[in-house]
Design an enzyme around this catalytic site. Structure first.
Site, PDB file in Angstrom:
ATOM      1  N   CYS A  77       4.009  14.516 -56.180  1.00  0.00           N
ATOM      2  CA  CYS A  77       3.760  15.596 -57.243  1.00  0.00           C
ATOM      3  C   CYS A  77       3.161  14.965 -58.494  1.00  0.00           C
ATOM      4  O   CYS A  77       3.187  14.023 -58.659  1.00  0.00           O
ATOM      5  CB  CYS A  77       5.046  16.000 -57.535  1.00  0.00           C
ATOM      6  SG  CYS A  77       5.200  17.643 -58.374  1.00  0.00           S
ATOM      7  N   ASP A  82      16.775  17.086 -56.894  1.00  0.00           N
ATOM      8  CA  ASP A  82      16.433  16.561 -57.965  1.00  0.00           C
ATOM      9  C   ASP A  82      17.504  15.850 -58.897  1.00  0.00           C
ATOM     10  O   ASP A  82      18.767  16.641 -58.955  1.00  0.00           O
ATOM     11  CB  ASP A  82      15.167  17.198 -58.641  1.00  0.00           C
ATOM     12  CG  ASP A  82      14.309  16.330 -59.425  1.00  0.00           C
ATOM     13  OD1 ASP A  82      14.591  14.972 -59.606  1.00  0.00           O
ATOM     14  OD2 ASP A  82      13.535  16.805 -60.225  1.00  0.00           O
TER      15      ASP A  82
HETATM   16  O1  LIG Z   1       6.614  16.136 -63.348  1.00  0.00           O
HETATM   17  C1  LIG Z   1       6.624  16.751 -64.352  1.00  0.00           C
HETATM   18  O2  LIG Z   1       6.063  16.584 -65.301  1.00  0.00           O
HETATM   19  C2  LIG Z   1       7.585  18.182 -64.240  1.00  0.00           C
HETATM   20  C3  LIG Z   1       7.355  19.051 -65.356  1.00  0.00           C
HETATM   21  C4  LIG Z   1       8.409  19.920 -65.427  1.00  0.00           C
HETATM   22  C5  LIG Z   1       9.192  20.106 -64.396  1.00  0.00           C
HETATM   23  C6  LIG Z   1       9.289  19.461 -63.198  1.00  0.00           C
HETATM   24  C7  LIG Z   1       8.219  18.208 -63.148  1.00  0.00           C
HETATM   25  N1  LIG Z   1       8.279  17.524 -62.197  1.00  0.00           N
HETATM   26  C8  LIG Z   1       9.331  17.762 -61.036  1.00  0.00           C
HETATM   27  C9  LIG Z   1       8.621  17.080 -59.676  1.00  0.00           C
HETATM   28  O3  LIG Z   1       8.473  17.573 -58.759  1.00  0.00           O
HETATM   29  C10 LIG Z   1       9.213  15.496 -59.807  1.00  0.00           C
HETATM   30  O4  LIG Z   1       8.223  15.072 -58.576  1.00  0.00           O
HETATM   31  C11 LIG Z   1      10.552  15.530 -59.400  1.00  0.00           C
HETATM   32  O5  LIG Z   1      11.256  16.119 -60.510  1.00  0.00           O
HETATM   33  C12 LIG Z   1      10.721  13.782 -59.321  1.00  0.00           C
HETATM   34  O6  LIG Z   1      10.088  13.168 -60.220  1.00  0.00           O
HETATM   35  P1  LIG Z   1      10.032  11.617 -60.424  1.00  0.00           P
HETATM   36  O7  LIG Z   1      11.683  11.057 -60.624  1.00  0.00           O
HETATM   37  O8  LIG Z   1       9.436  11.357 -61.834  1.00  0.00           O
HETATM   38  O9  LIG Z   1       9.591  11.106 -59.459  1.00  0.00           O
END
Ligand SMILES: O=C(O)c1ccccc1NCC(=O)[C@H](O)[C@H](O)COP(=O)(O)O
Length: 215
Positions: free
Chosen positions: A10, A133
């Site tokens: 993502c 999440d």
């Molecule tokens: O990634 C972002 O900046 C974001 C912004 C606003 C809403 C959601 C967002 N990301 C969500 C995702 O799908 C991430 O992959 C998920 O939350 C996992 O994140 P991480 O802990 O950084 O791998």
């Protein structure tokens, strides 16, 4: 290699990283449309990243409480396979979006404690998939992508009625343990494959997918 494990990378922002994700075997590539995110994309930029993605790899647009005007513009400009709703969209809004755009919806559910799990049954009735999440920490500027894991034992042994993805704080070093503990067959990662916020690292993308699929 565990063939039934599917990985979503993502927050992709560069063609080099989309290619790395596809070549490494990602099943989904995610594009973020949220102005406060370091991964935020403009529509033209997103279309240029999405167009070369081959069939068989799903293109996911992540939005946060987007209105119809924003979703109309997004879906007209960018070829998409899924909408991921990462805000406070109600079940009724999820239904509306599915009907208006004809795209399957992944609804994000934030988890910090056992009480948060009640949302799973509610959104399972309207979404096509769920993304489980970590809830954002107090004062966070975005609702996801915060490199934060939740207590995976909260969902260990749970019976699921629809496909779901595990997200939050996953990295190449912990993804095998996360799969073992939660039984997840789909993993979503953003920060854990970055060298800096918003900057993906192709080597980390490969390492993550290898660690997930070889577990
Ligand atoms: O990634 C972002 O900046 C974001 C912004 C606003 C809403 C959601 C967002 N990301 C969500 C995702 O799908 C991430 O992959 C998920 O939350 C996992 O994140 P991480 O802990 O950084 O791998």
């Amino acid at each position: 290699m565990a063939k039934d494990i599917r990985v979503k990378i993502c927050g992709l922002t560069a063609a080099r990283d989309v290619s790395a994700a596809v070549a490494a075997g990602a099943s989904y590539v995610g594009f973020v449309f949220f102005e406060k995110s370091p991964r935020n994309l403009g529509l033209e930029q997103a279309a240029a990243l999405a167009l070369p993605v081959p069939p068989g790899v799903a293109k996911v647009a992540l939005t946060v409480d987007a209105d119809d005007a924003a979703l109309d513009a997004l879906t007209a400009a960018v070829p998409l396979d899924f909408l991921q709703l990462h805000g406070h969209e109600t079940p009724e809004r999820v239904r509306e979006i599915k009907a208006r755009y004809g795209l399957p919806v992944i609804k994000a559910i934030g988890v910090a404690e056992a009480d948060d799990l009640a949302q799973i049954a509610i959104y399972a009735r309207v979404a096509d998939q769920l993304l489980i999440d970590a809830k954002p920490p107090k004062g966070a500027t975005r609702p996801g992508g915060n490199a934060l894991a939740f207590d995976w034992t909260l969902i260990a042994g749970r019976r699921w009625t629809l496909p779901w993805l595990l997200a939050g704080g996953l990295v190449p070093e912990n993804v095998a343990e996360a799969i073992k503990l939660t039984g997840a067959r789909q993993l979503d990662v953003s920060s854990g494959v970055e060298s800096a916020p918003g900057v993906k690292d192709p080597a980390l993308i490969r390492a993550f997918i290898e660690a997930a699929t070889c577990s």
